[in-house]
Motif scaffolding. Structure first.
Motif, PDB file in Angstrom:
ATOM      1  N   THR A 222       0.855  -1.183   0.000  1.00 36.74           N
ATOM      2  CA  THR A 222       0.000   0.000   0.000  1.00 36.74           C
ATOM      3  C   THR A 222       0.890   1.231   0.000  1.00 36.74           C
ATOM      4  O   THR A 222       1.789   1.340   0.834  1.00 36.74           O
ATOM      5  CB  THR A 222      -0.874   0.013   1.260  1.00 36.74           C
ATOM      6  N   ALA A 224       0.817   5.437  -0.001  1.00 33.81           N
ATOM      7  CA  ALA A 224      -0.009   6.634   0.133  1.00 33.81           C
ATOM      8  C   ALA A 224       0.736   7.835  -0.427  1.00 33.81           C
ATOM      9  O   ALA A 224       1.948   7.960  -0.262  1.00 33.81           O
ATOM     10  CB  ALA A 224      -0.349   6.856   1.605  1.00 33.81           C
ATOM     11  N   LEU A 237      -1.480  10.563  -8.764  1.00 31.44           N
ATOM     12  CA  LEU A 237      -2.294   9.338  -8.753  1.00 31.44           C
ATOM     13  C   LEU A 237      -2.784   9.059 -10.176  1.00 31.44           C
ATOM     14  O   LEU A 237      -2.702   7.934 -10.665  1.00 31.44           O
ATOM     15  CB  LEU A 237      -3.488   9.485  -7.807  1.00 31.44           C
ATOM     16  N   ASN A 260      -8.561   5.402  -4.062  1.00 28.48           N
ATOM     17  CA  ASN A 260      -7.661   4.282  -4.347  1.00 28.48           C
ATOM     18  C   ASN A 260      -7.510   4.027  -5.832  1.00 28.48           C
ATOM     19  O   ASN A 260      -8.439   4.252  -6.585  1.00 28.48           O
ATOM     20  CB  ASN A 260      -8.231   2.967  -3.804  1.00 28.48           C
ATOM     21  N   ASP A 262      -5.701   0.585  -7.993  1.00 23.79           N
ATOM     22  CA  ASP A 262      -4.865  -0.627  -7.940  1.00 23.79           C
ATOM     23  C   ASP A 262      -4.010  -0.705  -9.191  1.00 23.79           C
ATOM     24  O   ASP A 262      -4.536  -0.766 -10.302  1.00 23.79           O
ATOM     25  CB  ASP A 262      -5.742  -1.873  -7.802  1.00 23.79           C
ATOM     26  N   ARG A 271      -1.578  -0.967  -4.086  1.00 22.04           N
ATOM     27  CA  ARG A 271      -2.753  -0.115  -3.910  1.00 22.04           C
ATOM     28  C   ARG A 271      -2.257   1.288  -3.607  1.00 22.04           C
ATOM     29  O   ARG A 271      -1.559   1.524  -2.615  1.00 22.04           O
ATOM     30  CB  ARG A 271      -3.634  -0.637  -2.778  1.00 22.04           C
ATOM     31  N   ILE A 273      -2.944   5.206  -2.743  1.00 17.84           N
ATOM     32  CA  ILE A 273      -3.985   5.998  -2.067  1.00 17.84           C
ATOM     33  C   ILE A 273      -3.652   7.482  -2.161  1.00 17.84           C
ATOM     34  O   ILE A 273      -2.578   7.915  -1.749  1.00 17.84           O
ATOM     35  CB  ILE A 273      -4.099   5.593  -0.584  1.00 17.84           C
ATOM     36  N   ASP A 274      -4.583   8.233  -2.722  1.00 17.68           N
ATOM     37  CA  ASP A 274      -4.445   9.699  -2.785  1.00 17.68           C
ATOM     38  C   ASP A 274      -5.144  10.254  -1.542  1.00 17.68           C
ATOM     39  O   ASP A 274      -6.252   9.862  -1.221  1.00 17.68           O
ATOM     40  CB  ASP A 274      -5.132  10.205  -4.062  1.00 17.68           C
ATOM     41  N   THR A 275      -4.468  11.147  -0.837  1.00 14.58           N
ATOM     42  CA  THR A 275      -5.052  11.631   0.421  1.00 14.58           C
ATOM     43  C   THR A 275      -5.291  13.139   0.370  1.00 14.58           C
ATOM     44  O   THR A 275      -4.754  13.837  -0.482  1.00 14.58           O
ATOM     45  CB  THR A 275      -4.095  11.338   1.601  1.00 14.58           C
ATOM     46  N   ALA A 296      -4.417   6.673   6.863  1.00  8.27           N
ATOM     47  CA  ALA A 296      -3.885   5.961   5.682  1.00  8.27           C
ATOM     48  C   ALA A 296      -2.358   5.988   5.683  1.00  8.27           C
ATOM     49  O   ALA A 296      -1.706   5.007   5.331  1.00  8.27           O
ATOM     50  CB  ALA A 296      -4.429   6.591   4.404  1.00  8.27           C
ATOM     51  N   ALA A 300       0.231   2.729   5.611  1.00  6.49           N
ATOM     52  CA  ALA A 300       0.889   2.484   4.322  1.00  6.49           C
ATOM     53  C   ALA A 300       2.266   1.853   4.495  1.00  6.49           C
ATOM     54  O   ALA A 300       2.938   2.050   5.501  1.00  6.49           O
ATOM     55  CB  ALA A 300       1.022   3.797   3.563  1.00  6.49           C
TER      56      ALA A 300
END
Ligand SMILES: Nc1nc2c(ncn2[C@@H]2O[C@H](COP(=O)(O)OP(=O)(O)O)[C@@H](O)[C@H]2O)c(=O)[nH]1
Ligand SMILES: [Mg+2]
Length: 444
Positions: A222, A224, A237, A260, A262, A271, A273-275, A296, A300
């Motif tokens: 994962t 982030a 992303l 998210n 993948d 995976r 992850i945009d935060t 997150a 990560a």
């Protein structure tokens, strides 16, 4: 999981293909009476490993469907029992009707993973191979699928077996010395065993390194993306996912809920992850987004800390970030003149400059560069068992300096052997087996 001895006597059936409509569906039947039941509902006589085109009859003599029937005679079958496969047309109603007839003839529906469990109990495969079947089915990258196949072919089990053989030899020598306590201890021999154990320790080092890579390939990672608002996180992303997953605007604070995508990086399932951008805000929705972002970031495996290269006022890392997990990236390189001497990673999500280099850095951090030749897929339980084996072997080797501790050494080695056996399932508890096989799909 039902009691093994009872369950193995029962005739089990399931649809082995995915639910939904398609050209074909395959219904599997396994157990002692499989052939008899199959001959009854096809009204034919079956020969092992011959594909016959048959009707599938209902009780009222009506025909449910027609298709291929293949009989695999024990022990030359997947489960090691008599197995029959019915290839019918891919309508769930047809497969369902076939299952009903089979159940009326004394079969019952198989539980998740029950076919593989029987294969394991009948010594057709060991536990790492059974796990490899589930991993192969669940693989999301070509590389993890290929590596799962190697595990299925026994690549991991063979390595474990080799260590096991050497370990047993060392154990035999120690136990022999224990059995004849009156005889003088041969110090030369003990020195030899110590050398062997040190060798084993090194072999385990290498196996552990590969198992960890295999675990990464099996579990994925994962990652982030974090940074201040407007650094270009959502743009990154989208570039990495090669699709417009996230909304990009020049308005700071656009992203709220983590998003998210993948993807795969150097064959490793990732995976992304945009935060929400980290900043102090009075906006209730945005601050909830920031809370989620921080969660997150904690979970990560890697954090891409994105900085706007044209506005580096805020480029220092927030204290709460685990620096070991961070890759610092300077975005919007198209807006600045790059200082080539600086050891900084520059990218531009607009010109895509530096994206390939970034992927290489990420791949390296995840061990992906080497995972090209990862010899087998592994799970965390394998890594833990290997670590415990290694600890026991190291302890035994240390204790060999003190020959009066022979009993303790014997105990260390016994324990090391037990941990190795756990991997292939030689002495596994029902609880462990239940856990592993329940994660399988029905029909496998
Ligand atoms: N010039 C330039 N602008 C960029 C780059 N990456 C993002 N932007 C712009 O920066 C603004 C904020 O981007 P966004 O991805 O929404 O940032 P986020 O708030 O960190 O998610 C948008 O107007 C983007 O078009 C880049 O590499 N170069
Ligand atoms: Mg954003």
């Amino acid at each position: 999981m039902p009691d093994d001895n009872i369950s193995q006597k029962e005739l089990i059936c399931a649809v082995a293909t995915p639910p939904g409509r398609g050209a074909l569906a395959i219904v599997r039947l396994s157990g002692k009476q499989a052939r008899e039941v199959a001959e009854k509902i096809t009204k034919t006589s079956l020969a092992a490993r011959h594909a016959l085109f048959t009707n599938f009859f209902n009780h009222d003599e009506s025909v449910i469907d027609q298709g291929l029937t293949i009989f695999f005679q024990a022990p030359a079958s997947f489960t090691g029992e008599d197995v029959v496969e019915f290839h019918c047309h891919g309508n769930p109603l047809v497969a369902e009707s076939l299952l009903k007839v089979l159940c009326a003839e004394g079969a019952r529906l198989a539980t998740a993973g029950e076919f593989s469990l029987r294969a394991f109990l009948n010594n057709k495969i060991d536990l790492t191979q059974a796990e490899a079947i589930a991993d192969l089915i669940n693989s999301t990258t070509e590389q993890s699928a290929r590596t799962a196949t190697r595990s299925l072919q026994g690549a991991f089990s063979k390595r474990v077996q080799l260590i096991l053989e050497k370990l047993i030899q060392a154990r035999m020598h120690i136990e022999a010395n224990l059995d004849f306590p009156d005889e003088e201890i041969d110090r030369q021999e003990l020195k030899q065993i110590q050398l062997q154990l040190n060798d084993l320790n090194e072999t385990l080092d290498e196996l552990l390194r590969q198992a960890k890579l295999g675990e990464r390939l099996q579990q994925g990672a994962t990652i982030a993306i974090a940074g201040r608002p407007n650094a270009g996180k959502s743009s990154l992303l989208n570039v990495l996912a090669q699709s417009d997953v996230a909304i990009v605007t020049e308005i700071p604070g656009t992203t709220r809920d983590p998003l998210n995508a993948d993807i795969q990086i150097h064959g490793i399932p990732v995976r992304l992850i945009d935060t929400a951008g980290l900043r102090k805000t009075k906006d209730v929705v945005e601050s909830k987004g920031i809370e989620r972002a921080q969660k997150a970031l904690q979970q990560a495996d890697l954090i891409l800390w994105l900085v706007d290269a044209s506005d580096e006022e805020f480029d220092e890392l927030p204290d709460e970030l685990d620096t070991k997990k961070v890759i610092a990236i300077h975005n919007k390189s198209d807006l600045v003149t790059i200082d080539n001497d600086a050891d900084k990673l520059y990218i531009s999500t607009i010109t895509q400059q530096g994206i390939t280099e970034l992927l290489d850095v990420i791949g390296q951090r995840l061990g992906g560069q080497e995972s090209g030749d990862t010899p087998f897929l592994a799970r965390s339980r394998h890594v833990i068992a290997l670590q415990q084996t290694q600890q026991n072997i190291q302890l035994a080797a240390q204790r060999l300096d003190d020959t009066s501790a022979l009993e303790l050494i014997a105990e260390d080695l016994r324990s090391a052997q037990q941990h190795l056996n756990e991997i292939t399932g030689e002495f596994s508890s029902d609880e462990l087996l239940g856990k592993i096989f329940s994660e399988f799909c029905i029909g496998k």
